[in-house]
Design a protein around this motif. Structure first.
Motif: not given
Length: 486
Positions: A298-304
């Motif tokens: 947090a505060p991020y979330t996963s990506g590609f």
């Protein structure tokens, strides 16, 4: 505008669109006929929302403007993950590249929607019509400018919706003629646009002036026009630099005083992987995030893990420049402070990610990789200052003023003034653009228009333009000549 940005309008389903391979000729029962539309102010307003709608697809223009440059690599899961992007990164793309066809289709879809309003602009009068038509001209100019940046000469349609028949009877228009038309349209729009709009995301006088100034700049011989036009934005008093650079791209600081034009996104679903142009969120954001797998990130979330900045960009910043850590997310430094965090490296791992458009954990609907609400800061005030600085310097007009504008951008982040002039100042302004605007999709086109392409891996002479999509040439009856080298 977020709450209305992707409003579904019935007449859009029957618009003839040159970017489609086929279309329905039979009007479904109960559906409104396009020829009997535009009978009220609300009809025109709904149509204009449809023109704004296609701005959401420019997420792709943004991401390709970085991975095609020396700022970033394609990244992703492996060497075949979104192969179209990998090819553009490697400068091996051909006329069959699907991403380039998407840009071609989506920009023309926006133009066709704008032309729908132009076609019926005289049908009904109402209060505020001049401003609505001015917004429409701004948007059409924006879409055409994107096409010229990518493809050079492109067919120009002005008077109505684009039909398949038209596409088979019109040739590519020289970009000089397109620029002349955009100059005319924007000057007309500027007269009727306000400096401020009640609704975020709508075109303003400042946005139209900034786009016009940019179009002058891209032509490479209209420095005085560019300087004068951009000065109108600077002297308007409507904009100022955000004092804390690290806050500019926060979702909580959208449409701030530095925003000249901002593409609005929202976390509502709207579409999915089968229809990226239907998605209401910023698709690029989910694609560019790190591949977190576990732990407290947090505060991020996963990506590609696409569009990964290269170490050369990170090292181009001085250690005391706060833009480095606000622009580039150093995942290894992050994990040092979060020992529970796990992540996958991904393809072409550099340890860096685009922090300006990093995915935040938020209450977004549907596939959360596609519906992030991060607005795209399409034109920032700092960009305007640096474009004006370039025009004053390259035009041999006033190096002192060029330094003043450049130093405003530098002083905002606590850096000392530059004192150079002439060619040295030209190089310093170019570097300042790279550091200030990294991750925002401008770098490749800045390199091409200034001839600074030697640092782009795999770049060849043909790559100053992208190829016209082969299938579009075929759909046009093979009347369009392909760009050189493709």
């Amino acid at each position: 505008m977020k709450e209305n940005y992707k409003k579904i309008i019935a007449f859009m389903l029957i618009m003839l669109c040159f970017t489609c391979d086929d279309y329905l000729e039979i009007l479904p029962e109960g559906q409104e006929n396009s020829e009997s539309y535009f009978n009220s102010k609300s009809d025109y307003e709904d149509a204009l929302i449809g023109v704004y709608d296609l701005l959401s697809t420019t997420y792709l223009n943004n991401i390709l403007g970085e991975i095609a440059s020396d700022n970033a690599l394609a990244g992703g899961g492996d060497a075949t993950d979104v192969l179209d992007w990998q090819q553009i990164d490697d400068m091996t793309h051909t006329a069959d590249n699907g991403a380039l066809r998407n840009i071609f289709q989506w920009m023309y879809a926006g133009i066709s929607r704008a032309n729908y309003i132009v076609e019926f602009k005289d049908k009904t009068d109402f209060e505020g019509k001049d401003q609505l038509l001015a917004e429409n001209l701004f948007l059409r100019s924006y879409y055409y400018f994107e096409l010229v940046k990518f493809f050079g000469d492109v067919p120009m349609y002005l008077d109505g919706r684009i039909s398949i028949e038209q596409s088979q009877s019109i040739d590519r228009t020289p970009k000089a003629e397109i620029y002349a038309q955009l100059e005319q349209d924007l000057m007309l729009a500027i007269e009727s646009l306000p400096w401020e709009q009640a609704q975020n995301g709508r075109a303003t006088k400042g946005a139209a002036l900034a786009l016009l100034g940019k179009i002058y700049l891209y032509q490479g011989d209209k420095w005085s026009n560019a300087a004068t036009t951009l000065d109108r934005v600077i002297n308007s008093g409507q904009y100022e630099l955000v004092s804390d650079f690290s806050t500019i791209f926060l979702n909580s600081n959208e449409n701030n005083q530095e925003s000249v034009f901002e593409v609005q996104y929202t976390g509502v679903e709207g579409g999915g992987f089968g229809c990226f142009q239907c998605v209401e969120g910023n698709v690029a954001v989910g694609f560019m995030g790190p591949r977190f797998t576990s732990g407290n990130f947090a505060p991020y979330t996963s990506g590609f893990s696409f569009n990964v900045p290269v170490p050369e960009l990170y090292n181009a910043y001085s250690a005391e420049d706060p833009r480095r850590d606000a622009t580039i997310f150093d995942i290894e430094a992050f994990v040092e402070t979060r020992p529970t965090v796990q992540y996958n490296d991904g393809h072409e791992y550099t340890g860096y990610f685009n922090k300006k458009y990093i995915p935040y954990a938020e209450d977004n609907a549907g596939d959360v990789n596609l519906t992030h609400s991060n607005n795209y800061r399409a034109i920032r005030y700092s960009d305007v200052l640096l474009m004006a600085a370039e025009a004053y310097n390259k035009g041999g007009i006033d190096d002192a003023k060029a330094r003043t504008y450049t130093n405003l951008v530098r002083n905002r982040v606590g850096l000392d003034d530059i004192t150079s002039s002439g060619g040295n100042l030209t190089q310093e302004i170019a570097m300042e653009r790279r550091l200030e605007l990294a991750g925002e999709g401008h770098r490749f086109f800045d390199q091409v228009r200034t001839g600074q392409t030697s640092t782009i891996p795999g770049f060849k002479d043909r790559n100053v333009l992208f190829p016209i999509p082969r299938i579009e040439i075929e759909l046009a009856g093979n009347r369009w000549i392909q760009n050189d080298g493709y």
